[in-house]
Design a protein around this motif. Sequence first.
Motif, mmCIF file in Angstrom:
data_model
loop_
_atom_site.group_PDB
_atom_site.id
_atom_site.type_symbol
_atom_site.label_atom_id
_atom_site.label_comp_id
_atom_site.label_asym_id
_atom_site.label_seq_id
_atom_site.Cartn_x
_atom_site.Cartn_y
_atom_site.Cartn_z
ATOM 1 N N ASN A 30 -17.219 6.499 -9.939
ATOM 2 C CA ASN A 30 -16.070 6.765 -9.077
ATOM 3 C C ASN A 30 -14.806 6.201 -9.724
ATOM 4 O OD1 ASN A 30 -14.892 7.866 -6.776
ATOM 5 N ND2 ASN A 30 -15.091 5.976 -5.580
ATOM 6 N N VAL A 33 -7.030 5.063 -7.345
ATOM 7 C CA VAL A 33 -5.708 4.561 -7.747
ATOM 8 C C VAL A 33 -5.549 3.128 -7.264
ATOM 9 C CG1 VAL A 33 -3.229 4.795 -7.328
ATOM 10 C CG2 VAL A 33 -4.606 6.836 -7.727
ATOM 11 N N TYR A 36 -2.106 -2.620 -6.737
ATOM 12 C CA TYR A 36 -2.130 -4.086 -6.665
ATOM 13 C C TYR A 36 -2.950 -4.604 -7.833
ATOM 14 C CZ TYR A 36 0.174 -4.279 -2.152
ATOM 15 O OH TYR A 36 1.108 -4.195 -1.150
ATOM 16 N N GLY A 50 -6.663 -5.473 -6.936
ATOM 17 C CA GLY A 50 -6.848 -5.689 -5.502
ATOM 18 C C GLY A 50 -7.476 -4.460 -4.871
ATOM 19 N N VAL A 52 -9.176 -2.812 -1.344
ATOM 20 C CA VAL A 52 -9.373 -2.903 0.098
ATOM 21 C C VAL A 52 -10.872 -2.686 0.377
ATOM 22 C CG1 VAL A 52 -8.741 -1.878 2.328
ATOM 23 C CG2 VAL A 52 -7.041 -1.988 0.483
ATOM 24 N N ARG A 55 -12.581 0.758 0.890
ATOM 25 C CA ARG A 55 -12.670 1.784 -0.180
ATOM 26 C C ARG A 55 -14.125 1.986 -0.569
ATOM 27 N NH1 ARG A 55 -7.955 2.449 1.577
ATOM 28 N NH2 ARG A 55 -6.223 1.421 0.505
ATOM 29 N N TYR A 56 -14.485 3.204 -0.871
ATOM 30 C CA TYR A 56 -15.841 3.513 -1.320
ATOM 31 C C TYR A 56 -16.152 2.717 -2.595
ATOM 32 C CZ TYR A 56 -19.986 6.384 -2.120
ATOM 33 O OH TYR A 56 -21.278 6.816 -2.293
ATOM 34 N N SER A 57 -15.158 2.548 -3.441
ATOM 35 C CA SER A 57 -15.337 1.853 -4.729
ATOM 36 C C SER A 57 -15.612 0.360 -4.560
ATOM 37 C CB SER A 57 -14.062 1.982 -5.577
ATOM 38 O OG SER A 57 -13.712 3.327 -5.748
ATOM 39 N N TYR A 86 -8.007 11.128 -2.085
ATOM 40 C CA TYR A 86 -9.334 11.426 -1.522
ATOM 41 C C TYR A 86 -10.336 10.340 -1.877
ATOM 42 C CZ TYR A 86 -7.264 15.936 -0.700
ATOM 43 O OH TYR A 86 -6.425 16.929 -0.265
ATOM 44 N N SER A 87 -11.250 10.095 -0.942
ATOM 45 C CA SER A 87 -12.323 9.119 -1.157
ATOM 46 C C SER A 87 -13.590 9.832 -1.584
ATOM 47 C CB SER A 87 -12.583 8.351 0.145
ATOM 48 O OG SER A 87 -13.715 7.529 -0.015
ATOM 49 N N LYS A 88 -14.381 9.136 -2.342
ATOM 50 C CA LYS A 88 -15.696 9.663 -2.743
ATOM 51 C C LYS A 88 -16.559 9.935 -1.519
ATOM 52 C CE LYS A 88 -19.016 10.478 -5.818
ATOM 53 N NZ LYS A 88 -19.715 9.879 -6.920
#
Length: 163
Positions: A30, A33, A36, A50, A52, A55-57, A86-88
């Motif tokens: 994955n 962007v 941070y 940084g 969050v 996030r999928y990642s 977009y998220s994975k």
Amino acid sequence: MEKQEANKKGAIQPMPKVLVSCRGLDGEDNALVVGYCGNCSYAPPMVMIGIVPTRYSYDMIKKSGCFVVNIVDKRYKETFDFLGKYSKRDCNKLADMKVNLEDGKVVNAPILSDCPVNIECTVVDSIMTGSHEMFIGKVEYVHADSNLVDEEGNIDFTKIAFI
Ligand SMILES: Cc1cc2nc3c(=O)[nH]c(=O)nc-3n(C[C@H](O)[C@H](O)[C@H](O)COP(=O)(O)O)c2cc1C
């Protein structure tokens, strides 16, 4: 110069615009962007990103203990925008954007082949700063477009057309 109080959020600008790529323990790749981020040690060379926790990642980086920071130029703007939007969780975004990947040389995470600089990192520490968890990454290997590098290995960042 007259001064007045301004908002505290994101007070340091311009914010970097990088893509962080990562690989889950199941081999899933994955990228997202990240704004941070920054250098946080000169010797040894370290960077921080940084992320969050929603996030999928996030879990991928937390569990694998590594990531790659990919420096992006204007030619990659469309892909950059997509990976930041977009998220994975919602789509297979790397495949949708036909992102070219290669395995890292040192860490078990993919590098984005079409980005001019890829920085492979191993997580050595992390701190929950608030909205983001800052992952401190020891820089293990830096890949750079040969057109950017001088005889001493220094990258000429003025040649990169940053987004
Ligand atoms: C300009 C910009 C900066 C961003 N900076 C960050 C960041 O620093 N940390 C973060 O966790 N998400 C950041 N995001 C949001 C993620 O890239 C975005 O939510 C992404 O879809 C997450 O992908 P994932 O869920 O597949 O990991 C940023 C997005 C944009 C457009």
